[in-house]
Design a protein around this motif. Structure first.
Motif, PDB file in Angstrom:
ATOM      1  N   LEU A  10       0.831  -1.198   0.000  1.00  0.00           N
ATOM      2  CA  LEU A  10       0.000   0.000   0.000  1.00  0.00           C
ATOM      3  C   LEU A  10       0.869   1.253   0.000  1.00  0.00           C
ATOM      4  O   LEU A  10       0.578   2.236  -0.702  1.00  0.00           O
ATOM      5  CB  LEU A  10      -0.929  -0.015   1.219  1.00  0.00           C
ATOM      6  CG  LEU A  10      -1.833   1.202   1.424  1.00  0.00           C
ATOM      7  CD1 LEU A  10      -2.686   1.466   0.194  1.00  0.00           C
ATOM      8  CD2 LEU A  10      -2.716   1.010   2.656  1.00  0.00           C
ATOM      9  N   THR A  11       1.946   1.223   0.761  1.00  0.00           N
ATOM     10  CA  THR A  11       2.861   2.362   0.816  1.00  0.00           C
ATOM     11  C   THR A  11       3.499   2.625  -0.544  1.00  0.00           C
ATOM     12  O   THR A  11       3.605   3.775  -0.990  1.00  0.00           O
ATOM     13  CB  THR A  11       3.941   2.100   1.879  1.00  0.00           C
ATOM     14  OG1 THR A  11       3.316   2.008   3.158  1.00  0.00           O
ATOM     15  CG2 THR A  11       4.967   3.226   1.919  1.00  0.00           C
ATOM     16  N   ASP A  12       3.924   1.563  -1.225  1.00  0.00           N
ATOM     17  CA  ASP A  12       4.479   1.721  -2.575  1.00  0.00           C
ATOM     18  C   ASP A  12       3.452   2.345  -3.516  1.00  0.00           C
ATOM     19  O   ASP A  12       3.774   3.229  -4.324  1.00  0.00           O
ATOM     20  CB  ASP A  12       4.913   0.363  -3.129  1.00  0.00           C
ATOM     21  CG  ASP A  12       6.219  -0.130  -2.533  1.00  0.00           C
ATOM     22  OD1 ASP A  12       7.022   0.702  -2.074  1.00  0.00           O
ATOM     23  OD2 ASP A  12       6.432  -1.352  -2.514  1.00  0.00           O
ATOM     24  N   ALA A  13       2.207   1.863  -3.453  1.00  0.00           N
ATOM     25  CA  ALA A  13       1.170   2.375  -4.341  1.00  0.00           C
ATOM     26  C   ALA A  13       0.903   3.855  -4.105  1.00  0.00           C
ATOM     27  O   ALA A  13       0.720   4.632  -5.051  1.00  0.00           O
ATOM     28  CB  ALA A  13      -0.118   1.561  -4.148  1.00  0.00           C
ATOM     29  N   LEU A  14       0.884   4.276  -2.833  1.00  0.00           N
ATOM     30  CA  LEU A  14       0.691   5.688  -2.521  1.00  0.00           C
ATOM     31  C   LEU A  14       1.800   6.538  -3.118  1.00  0.00           C
ATOM     32  O   LEU A  14       1.548   7.584  -3.729  1.00  0.00           O
ATOM     33  CB  LEU A  14       0.636   5.888  -1.007  1.00  0.00           C
ATOM     34  CG  LEU A  14      -0.559   5.299  -0.254  1.00  0.00           C
ATOM     35  CD1 LEU A  14      -0.399   5.531   1.246  1.00  0.00           C
ATOM     36  CD2 LEU A  14      -1.860   5.906  -0.745  1.00  0.00           C
ATOM     37  N   ALA A  15       3.044   6.084  -2.939  1.00  0.00           N
ATOM     38  CA  ALA A  15       4.185   6.867  -3.408  1.00  0.00           C
ATOM     39  C   ALA A  15       4.228   6.937  -4.934  1.00  0.00           C
ATOM     40  O   ALA A  15       4.611   7.962  -5.502  1.00  0.00           O
ATOM     41  CB  ALA A  15       5.479   6.260  -2.875  1.00  0.00           C
ATOM     42  N   LEU A  16       3.837   5.854  -5.606  1.00  0.00           N
ATOM     43  CA  LEU A  16       3.843   5.827  -7.063  1.00  0.00           C
ATOM     44  C   LEU A  16       2.630   6.539  -7.657  1.00  0.00           C
ATOM     45  O   LEU A  16       2.605   6.832  -8.854  1.00  0.00           O
ATOM     46  CB  LEU A  16       3.874   4.376  -7.561  1.00  0.00           C
ATOM     47  CG  LEU A  16       5.172   3.601  -7.311  1.00  0.00           C
ATOM     48  CD1 LEU A  16       4.966   2.124  -7.626  1.00  0.00           C
ATOM     49  CD2 LEU A  16       6.310   4.168  -8.140  1.00  0.00           C
ATOM     50  N   GLY A  17       1.617   6.781  -6.819  1.00  0.00           N
ATOM     51  CA  GLY A  17       0.398   7.401  -7.322  1.00  0.00           C
ATOM     52  C   GLY A  17      -0.436   6.425  -8.124  1.00  0.00           C
ATOM     53  O   GLY A  17      -0.759   6.674  -9.288  1.00  0.00           O
ATOM     54  N   ARG A  18      -0.785   5.315  -7.505  1.00  0.00           N
ATOM     55  CA  ARG A  18      -1.558   4.279  -8.182  1.00  0.00           C
ATOM     56  C   ARG A  18      -2.821   3.948  -7.394  1.00  0.00           C
ATOM     57  O   ARG A  18      -2.819   3.935  -6.153  1.00  0.00           O
ATOM     58  CB  ARG A  18      -0.719   2.997  -8.357  1.00  0.00           C
ATOM     59  CG  ARG A  18       0.495   3.175  -9.259  1.00  0.00           C
ATOM     60  CD  ARG A  18       0.083   3.543 -10.693  1.00  0.00           C
ATOM     61  NE  ARG A  18       1.222   3.624 -11.594  1.00  0.00           N
ATOM     62  CZ  ARG A  18       1.832   4.775 -11.924  1.00  0.00           C
ATOM     63  NH1 ARG A  18       1.411   5.924 -11.396  1.00  0.00           N
ATOM     64  NH2 ARG A  18       2.834   4.767 -12.784  1.00  0.00           N
ATOM     65  N   ALA A  19      -3.878   3.628  -8.121  1.00  0.00           N
ATOM     66  CA  ALA A  19      -5.108   3.158  -7.485  1.00  0.00           C
ATOM     67  C   ALA A  19      -4.837   1.836  -6.774  1.00  0.00           C
ATOM     68  O   ALA A  19      -3.956   1.072  -7.171  1.00  0.00           O
ATOM     69  CB  ALA A  19      -6.197   2.976  -8.535  1.00  0.00           C
ATOM     70  N   VAL A  20      -5.615   1.587  -5.703  1.00  0.00           N
ATOM     71  CA  VAL A  20      -5.405   0.401  -4.875  1.00  0.00           C
ATOM     72  C   VAL A  20      -6.724  -0.347  -4.696  1.00  0.00           C
ATOM     73  O   VAL A  20      -7.721   0.232  -4.259  1.00  0.00           O
ATOM     74  CB  VAL A  20      -4.856   0.782  -3.482  1.00  0.00           C
ATOM     75  CG1 VAL A  20      -4.670  -0.467  -2.634  1.00  0.00           C
ATOM     76  CG2 VAL A  20      -3.557   1.559  -3.594  1.00  0.00           C
TER      77      VAL A  20
END
Length: 360
Positions: free
Chosen positions: A269-279
């Motif tokens: 989840l942290t990676d997705a937030l930093a990359l700017g990706r939907a989760v």
């Protein structure tokens, strides 16, 4: 501080190795759980854990009970009246230290970051008893999120408090990968703990949406026209930068979790937030980030294969909405959930302990 204060560190994997990887730019600093920040404040960080040494069967049993390796107590005793702080970013390592601290006080303050509530099963009562002793002997008890703090409250002595921390990404590390995703790229799933990749693979096949899964020992996942897997035998074989190179093209990060009460999926989840990706993520009540309410994600109930299938079909039919969700994810990380904020919260919790240790 006139004399450099010592911080003794215990963790369930080698943070000394992680520190080297961070310095070389191979991994983001949030995997250090604030150790770099403590060093920058002038503290001497001493790694006292076993590093990469394989734990014995007895040590694994003690960890399952919530006590941690007994040898960690012996390491702590070597610094019992020398260290200002004993810091455990993972709760599994200092149960014996906390127990002994109840019996023999020391100037060293014990600070622990708790990740999980006590598990169930045959050892449930033993784990709960160990947790009560752990919390009683800990001077600063911190949790990854407010939901966990509420869960642990009934095990904590009334005179002590629990401090939630908002663990988030070191945003600068991800700047190299800051680019728009490919709307037609396969969706991705990564991780190693508590994942239900088989369920997700079946859902992707039914939804007829391309999916790539990255993880450890994925031989049980059957590859199909829509589902591909990249499997490695150990975490060391999955280079972090190479992983980001693989997942950055995807507009959607999937985090399928097995049912259970433990906190899982936070690193992905942290990676997705930093990359700017939907989760899209299996609902986990220990995760205190409401991905749906904040507008960048969607919850799927545990074990709900049909729910994952429907969610993946929705994602395929709404590519532009996925892009908007990704923008909101990065904005949330920049404003509310990042490593700078975590380090600030950690220092606010630990600074009073260090001041007490300095005068004792």
């Amino acid at each position: 501080m006139s004399v450099q204060q010592v911080v003794l560190v215990f963790n369930n994997y080698s943070l000394e190795r992680v520190g080297r990887e961070v310095v070389m730019g191979h991994k983001p600093a949030h995997h250090l759980f604030g150790l770099d920040h403590l060093a920058a404040k002038g503290l001497m960080v001493v790694h006292a854990d076993a590093g990469e040494e394989r734990p014995s069967a007895v040590e694994r049993f003690f960890r399952r009970c919530g006590l941690g390796p007994l040898r960690n107590l012996f390491s702590a005793l070597d610094h019992w009246n020398k260290a200002a702080l004993i810091y455990a970013p993972c709760q599994t390592e200092t149960g014996w230290v906390a127990l002994f601290k109840n019996l023999k006080p020391t100037r060293a303050k014990l600070a622990v970051v708790y990740h999980h509530p006590p598990g169930g099963g045959k050892l449930a009562l033993l784990r709960e008893s160990a947790l009560r002793l752990h919390l009683a002997g800990t001077d600063c008890s911190m949790t990854l999120g407010s939901h966990l703090a509420q869960k642990l409250k009934r095990f904590c002595p009334q005179e002590k408090s629990l401090t939630p921390l908002a663990w988030g990404p070191e945003l600068g590390f991800y700047n190299h990968w800051r680019r728009a995703p490919d709307r037609s790229a396969a969706y991705v799933a990564t991780g190693r703990t508590g994942r239900d990749f088989s369920l997700l693979a079946r859902a992707a096949e039914q939804a007829r949406t391309p999916l790539r899964i990255f993880g450890l020992n994925l031989e049980g996942i059957v590859e199909t026209t829509f589902v591909k897997r990249i499997s490695v035998r150990s975490e060391a074989d999955l280079d972090y930068q190479a992983l980001l190179d693989q997942i950055v093209s995807s507009p959607l990060h999937c985090i399928p979790l097995v049912p259970g009460g433990a906190l899982c999926g936070m690193t992905s989840l942290t990676d997705a937030l930093a990359l700017g990706r939907a989760v899209f993520m299996t609902r986990n009540h220990m995760v205190d980030i409401n991905i749906e309410k904040l507008g960048f994600g969607r919850w799927i109930e545990p074990g709900d294969e049909a729910g994952w299938t429907a969610a993946l079909r929705w994602a395929h039919d709404h590519p532009f909405e996925l892009l908007k969700m990704g923008v909101r994810a990065r904005e949330y990380a920049e404003q509310e959930r990042n490593y700078g904020k975590f380090c600030s919260e950690l220092w606010s919790a630990l600074e009073p302990l260090l001041a007490e240790a300095a005068v004792s």
